[in-house]
Write an enzyme that holds these catalytic residues in place. Sequence first.
Site, PDB file in Angstrom:
ATOM      1  N   HIS A  52       0.843  -1.197   0.000  1.00 48.24           N
ATOM      2  CA  HIS A  52       0.000   0.000   0.000  1.00 48.24           C
ATOM      3  C   HIS A  52       0.875   1.243   0.000  1.00 48.24           C
ATOM      4  O   HIS A  52       2.102   1.152   0.173  1.00 48.24           O
ATOM      5  CB  HIS A  52      -0.941   0.018   1.218  1.00 48.24           C
ATOM      6  CG  HIS A  52      -0.254  -0.193   2.532  1.00 48.24           C
ATOM      7  ND1 HIS A  52       0.667   0.697   3.046  1.00 48.24           N
ATOM      8  CD2 HIS A  52      -0.322  -1.210   3.420  1.00 48.24           C
ATOM      9  CE1 HIS A  52       1.108   0.238   4.200  1.00 48.24           C
ATOM     10  NE2 HIS A  52       0.541  -0.930   4.456  1.00 48.24           N
TER      11      HIS A  52
HETATM   12  P1  TYD Z   1      -1.620  -3.092   8.072  1.00 49.34           P
HETATM   13  O1  TYD Z   1      -1.370  -1.636   7.924  1.00 49.34           O
HETATM   14  O2  TYD Z   1      -2.485  -3.774   7.051  1.00 49.34           O
HETATM   15  O3  TYD Z   1      -0.228  -3.866   8.145  1.00 49.34           O
HETATM   16  P2  TYD Z   1       0.879  -3.997   6.995  1.00 49.34           P
HETATM   17  O4  TYD Z   1       0.950  -2.664   6.315  1.00 49.34           O
HETATM   18  O5  TYD Z   1       2.134  -4.353   7.703  1.00 49.34           O
HETATM   19  O6  TYD Z   1       0.452  -5.086   6.067  1.00 49.34           O
HETATM   20  O7  TYD Z   1      -2.197  -3.321   9.530  1.00 49.34           O
HETATM   21  C1  TYD Z   1      -2.602  -4.600  10.001  1.00 49.34           C
HETATM   22  C2  TYD Z   1      -3.718  -4.402  11.013  1.00 49.34           C
HETATM   23  O8  TYD Z   1      -3.268  -3.647  12.139  1.00 49.34           O
HETATM   24  C3  TYD Z   1      -4.913  -3.657  10.433  1.00 49.34           C
HETATM   25  O9  TYD Z   1      -6.087  -4.264  10.952  1.00 49.34           O
HETATM   26  C4  TYD Z   1      -4.783  -2.277  10.995  1.00 49.34           C
HETATM   27  C5  TYD Z   1      -4.060  -2.473  12.312  1.00 49.34           C
HETATM   28  N1  TYD Z   1      -3.193  -1.353  12.643  1.00 49.34           N
HETATM   29  C6  TYD Z   1      -3.498  -0.552  13.725  1.00 49.34           C
HETATM   30  O10 TYD Z   1      -4.524  -0.742  14.422  1.00 49.34           O
HETATM   31  N2  TYD Z   1      -2.668   0.485  14.048  1.00 49.34           N
HETATM   32  C7  TYD Z   1      -1.553   0.747  13.330  1.00 49.34           C
HETATM   33  O11 TYD Z   1      -0.805   1.702  13.666  1.00 49.34           O
HETATM   34  C8  TYD Z   1      -1.242  -0.086  12.189  1.00 49.34           C
HETATM   35  C9  TYD Z   1      -0.025   0.156  11.355  1.00 49.34           C
HETATM   36  C10 TYD Z   1      -2.084  -1.115  11.891  1.00 49.34           C
END
Ligand code: TYD
Length: 134
Positions: A52
Amino acid sequence: MKINGAKIIDLPKNLDRRGNLSVIEEIKNIPFKIKRTYWIYDVPGGEVRGGHAYKRNQEFIVALSGSFDVILDNGKERKSFSLNRSYYGLYVPKGVWRQMENFSTNSLALIVASIKFDPADYIYDYCLYKELTK
Ligand code: TYD
């Protein structure tokens, strides 16, 4: 090749017979104020994280333990950065597509971020991202 100002930043290293200590101070060591810290761990082999871009959020990523690759893409060029030491990290400016992969066993990724968690800040659709970067 430059990806929108993304760069590896060396962190201070305090070497000591008792062990080493490194530090991140906002503005001083990284070019933004820290609003949030999160970490990624227990990543199963072969898993890919990220995939993303952020509209506003800037990040600094450190491999506190183990190793992984961060792939950055600005819609025109793509570059892979290998992170495998805790005394440097990768600055990722806003508006860059990023993916993390090739996590070693027991790797630990520390990420400091410039804004609070905001789902509306994410761009998940690569085709839309390409359109926006035209
Ligand atoms: P995500 O951003 O999809 O992780 P990555 O970019 O590493 O693939 O986040 C995974 C999950 O964690 C999603 O449900 C959102 C949650 N999350 C939070 O609650 N707070 C945060 O600061 C982050 C980065 C993610």
